[in-house]
Write a protein that holds these residues in place. Structure first.
Motif, PDB file in Angstrom:
ATOM      1  N   ILE A  38      52.363  49.036  38.079  1.00 43.59           N
ATOM      2  CA  ILE A  38      52.429  48.678  39.504  1.00 43.59           C
ATOM      3  C   ILE A  38      51.835  49.793  40.353  1.00 43.59           C
ATOM      4  CG2 ILE A  38      54.057  48.498  41.423  1.00 43.59           C
ATOM      5  CD1 ILE A  38      53.655  45.839  40.141  1.00 43.59           C
ATOM      6  N   ILE A  39      52.186  51.032  40.051  1.00 42.36           N
ATOM      7  CA  ILE A  39      51.649  52.160  40.804  1.00 42.36           C
ATOM      8  C   ILE A  39      50.129  52.205  40.665  1.00 42.36           C
ATOM      9  CG2 ILE A  39      51.542  54.677  40.904  1.00 42.36           C
ATOM     10  CD1 ILE A  39      54.004  53.552  42.249  1.00 42.36           C
ATOM     11  N   GLY A  40      49.621  51.998  39.461  1.00 40.99           N
ATOM     12  CA  GLY A  40      48.168  51.999  39.262  1.00 40.99           C
ATOM     13  C   GLY A  40      47.472  50.931  40.079  1.00 40.99           C
ATOM     14  N   TRP A  41      48.059  49.727  40.098  1.00 38.93           N
ATOM     15  CA  TRP A  41      47.499  48.616  40.880  1.00 38.93           C
ATOM     16  C   TRP A  41      47.482  48.949  42.365  1.00 38.93           C
ATOM     17  CZ3 TRP A  41      50.870  44.943  43.645  1.00 38.93           C
ATOM     18  CH2 TRP A  41      50.191  43.830  44.163  1.00 38.93           C
ATOM     19  N   LEU A  42      48.559  49.515  42.883  1.00 40.41           N
ATOM     20  CA  LEU A  42      48.632  49.857  44.300  1.00 40.41           C
ATOM     21  C   LEU A  42      47.706  51.027  44.656  1.00 40.41           C
ATOM     22  CD1 LEU A  42      52.484  49.553  44.952  1.00 40.41           C
ATOM     23  CD2 LEU A  42      50.696  47.969  45.695  1.00 40.41           C
ATOM     24  N   ILE A  43      47.637  52.029  43.805  1.00 41.15           N
ATOM     25  CA  ILE A  43      46.756  53.172  44.070  1.00 41.15           C
ATOM     26  C   ILE A  43      45.296  52.717  44.103  1.00 41.15           C
ATOM     27  CG2 ILE A  43      45.811  55.265  43.022  1.00 41.15           C
ATOM     28  CD1 ILE A  43      48.350  55.836  44.483  1.00 41.15           C
ATOM     29  N   TYR A  44      44.940  51.774  43.234  1.00 39.28           N
ATOM     30  CA  TYR A  44      43.571  51.247  43.217  1.00 39.28           C
ATOM     31  C   TYR A  44      43.259  50.570  44.550  1.00 39.28           C
ATOM     32  CZ  TYR A  44      39.396  49.353  40.909  1.00 39.28           C
ATOM     33  OH  TYR A  44      38.106  49.068  40.549  1.00 39.28           O
ATOM     34  N   TYR A  45      44.250  49.882  45.106  1.00 41.89           N
ATOM     35  CA  TYR A  45      44.063  49.245  46.415  1.00 41.89           C
ATOM     36  C   TYR A  45      43.947  50.311  47.506  1.00 41.89           C
ATOM     37  CZ  TYR A  45      44.953  46.291  50.508  1.00 41.89           C
ATOM     38  OH  TYR A  45      44.860  45.654  51.721  1.00 41.89           O
ATOM     39  N   GLU A  46      44.796  51.324  47.460  1.00 39.47           N
ATOM     40  CA  GLU A  46      44.717  52.392  48.459  1.00 39.47           C
ATOM     41  C   GLU A  46      43.341  53.054  48.447  1.00 39.47           C
ATOM     42  OE1 GLU A  46      46.411  56.889  49.167  1.00 39.47           O
ATOM     43  OE2 GLU A  46      47.791  55.447  48.257  1.00 39.47           O
TER      44      GLU A  46
END
Length: 237
Positions: free
Chosen positions: A71-79
């Motif tokens: 989840i963190i990886g997915w969100l960081i990619y969006y950021e």
């Protein structure tokens, strides 16, 4: 450092902390909760939910650690593709006087870009971030019930719960003061209403296919609505 005091016991003098330790089930004010938490630097996570202290058990790899990391990886990619939004991992959020959770992940619009959350002088999130994610065990979990009502009442606009043992991801959106389930489109993709371009291929994520998960997110970040959102955030700055 908190000074130690001694109490006479049958076995002699034993050092006792001047600040009582946090205990699961304690009913505390937010001020007292923070005082005790700060006096326990060895404690990794504690939350105040509806005035009650919760301290989770040690974290398992497959039931929490790996899903959390994805989840963190997915969100960081969006950021990385959306200047003006920020991701926080296990940061404390002061929602109200009885609720100070430490969500698994948060995504929020930076305060200087017009976001609804603020970062206070003590470096805590103040008020509700736009999106919260919790990794839970099942539909009977605390995250799927009590916390859901706390986040709704405090104005968290979108709430994602990954129910690991149920192999299910629930995505809720705040509409008219109530949470409604955000459904997938015809292609099986769930699209955020508050963060244009934040698209989730839930099936791929549940199967551990990170490449497919990020390909879907790439498509979202290449959309016209994402470009308009980035331009809007730039204008807000």
């Amino acid at each position: 450092m908190t000074p130690a005091i001694t109490e006479p016991l049958a076995s002699g003098l034993v050092p006792v902390s001047a600040v009582p330790p946090l205990e699961p089930g304690d009913r505390l004010t937010r001020e007292e909760f923070e005082r005790r938490y700060e006096a326990m630097p060895e404690s990794k996570k504690a939350e105040l939910i509806e005035g009650v202290v919760y301290m989770p058990s040690p974290v398992r790899v497959r039931r929490h650690g790996r899903p959390h990391a994805r989840i963190i990886g997915w969100l960081i990619y969006y950021e990385a593709q959306t200047p003006g939004v920020e991701v926080a991992d296990n940061a404390t959020a002061r929602l109200d006087l009885d609720n100070e959770p430490q969500p698994d992940a948060m995504l929020y619009i930076a305060p200087e870009r017009g976001g609804q959350a603020r970062i206070g002088a003590e470096d805590y999130i103040e008020s509700a971030p736009e999106l919260v994610v919790e990794v839970a065990s099942s539909s009977a979990s605390f995250d799927r019930n009590t916390k859901l009502h706390v986040y709704r009442r405090n104005g968290v606009l979108e709430y994602i719960v990954w129910r690991v043992m149920d192999s299910q991801i629930d995505w809720f959106v705040l509409r008219g003061g109530e949470y409604a389930r955000l459904e997938a489109d015809a292609g099986g993709v769930v699209r955020s209403e508050r963060f244009p371009g934040l698209w989730l291929n839930a099936r791929a994520l549940l199967q551990g296919d990170l490449a497919a998960t990020l390909r879907t997110l790439d498509e979202g970040c290449a959309s016209a609505e994402h470009a308009a959102f980035v331009a809007q955030l730039g204008g807000a700055a």
